[in-house]
Motif scaffolding. Structure first.
Motif, PDB file in Angstrom:
ATOM      1  N   TYR A 132       0.821  -1.213   0.000  1.00  0.00           N
ATOM      2  CA  TYR A 132       0.000   0.000   0.000  1.00  0.00           C
ATOM      3  C   TYR A 132       0.855   1.262   0.000  1.00  0.00           C
ATOM      4  CZ  TYR A 132      -3.874  -3.159   1.082  1.00  0.00           C
ATOM      5  OH  TYR A 132      -4.798  -4.162   1.053  1.00  0.00           O
ATOM      6  N   LEU A 133       1.952   1.247   0.761  1.00  0.00           N
ATOM      7  CA  LEU A 133       2.833   2.417   0.772  1.00  0.00           C
ATOM      8  C   LEU A 133       3.471   2.623  -0.598  1.00  0.00           C
ATOM      9  CD1 LEU A 133       4.503   2.007   4.275  1.00  0.00           C
ATOM     10  CD2 LEU A 133       2.849   3.749   3.585  1.00  0.00           C
ATOM     11  N   SER A 162       3.099   5.808  -3.078  1.00  0.00           N
ATOM     12  CA  SER A 162       4.298   6.451  -3.607  1.00  0.00           C
ATOM     13  C   SER A 162       4.260   6.538  -5.137  1.00  0.00           C
ATOM     14  CB  SER A 162       5.548   5.695  -3.156  1.00  0.00           C
ATOM     15  OG  SER A 162       6.710   6.274  -3.691  1.00  0.00           O
ATOM     16  N   SER A 163       3.806   5.495  -5.782  1.00  0.00           N
ATOM     17  CA  SER A 163       3.686   5.517  -7.244  1.00  0.00           C
ATOM     18  C   SER A 163       2.670   6.552  -7.697  1.00  0.00           C
ATOM     19  CB  SER A 163       3.265   4.142  -7.765  1.00  0.00           C
ATOM     20  OG  SER A 163       4.287   3.208  -7.571  1.00  0.00           O
ATOM     21  N   TYR A 210       6.137   9.127  -0.223  1.00  0.00           N
ATOM     22  CA  TYR A 210       5.370   8.363   0.760  1.00  0.00           C
ATOM     23  C   TYR A 210       4.459   9.297   1.555  1.00  0.00           C
ATOM     24  CZ  TYR A 210       8.358   4.497  -0.461  1.00  0.00           C
ATOM     25  OH  TYR A 210       8.994   3.509  -1.169  1.00  0.00           O
ATOM     26  N   PRO A 211       3.390   8.769   2.145  1.00  0.00           N
ATOM     27  CA  PRO A 211       2.456   9.629   2.884  1.00  0.00           C
ATOM     28  C   PRO A 211       3.112  10.328   4.063  1.00  0.00           C
ATOM     29  CG  PRO A 211       1.706   7.319   2.846  1.00  0.00           C
ATOM     30  CD  PRO A 211       3.010   7.374   2.146  1.00  0.00           C
ATOM     31  N   GLY A 212       2.696  11.587   4.260  1.00  0.00           N
ATOM     32  CA  GLY A 212       3.150  12.306   5.441  1.00  0.00           C
ATOM     33  C   GLY A 212       3.868  13.602   5.180  1.00  0.00           C
ATOM     34  N   ILE A 213       3.884  14.069   3.941  1.00  0.00           N
ATOM     35  CA  ILE A 213       4.511  15.354   3.652  1.00  0.00           C
ATOM     36  C   ILE A 213       3.493  16.273   2.986  1.00  0.00           C
ATOM     37  CG2 ILE A 213       6.797  14.331   3.409  1.00  0.00           C
ATOM     38  CD1 ILE A 213       6.518  14.961   0.373  1.00  0.00           C
TER      39      ILE A 213
END
Length: 107
Positions: free
Chosen positions: A2-3, A7-8, A13-16
């Motif tokens: 899922y990560l 990212s794709s 990646y999540p969190g920015i």
């Protein structure tokens, strides 16, 4: 997986914060936040949850461009896997083996 899917889709990646794409912009301080972000982005609504009541998995994203992450889980007992994992603090996640036994992996 899922990560990597996120990212794709988003290029990080999540969190920015991603001012160009609000659907790819999020502040994440805990596993619940990550679960919500993954759901809102359309990647998945079913991230795994820690099976031990009162515990949660850990997640942190590399500062800056968000090109790396760390995921951690608190183990119930000592395990040889702790010898080969990430130790110390990485991407904001405390991966220490003491006093809690936190097993961490990352990209």
């Amino acid at each position: 997986i899922y990560l990597e899917t996120y990212s794709s889709k988003c290029g990080h990646y999540p969190g920015i914060t991603d001012a160009g794409r609000p659907e790819c912009s999020a502040t994440i301080t805990n596993w619940t936040d990550l679960t919500q972000v993954m759901n809102n982005s359309g990647v998945t609504s079913q991230l795994p949850q820690d099976p031990v009541p009162g515990r949660s998995y850990y997640y942190g994203v590399e500062a800056g461009e968000g090109l790396g992450y760390v995921v951690g889980a608190e183990l119930q007992q000592d395990n040889n896997k702790l010898r080969d994992d990430i130790d110390g603090t990485s991407s904001g996640v405390d991966c220490s083996d003491s006093p809690k036994m936190i097993y961490c992996i990352g990209s």
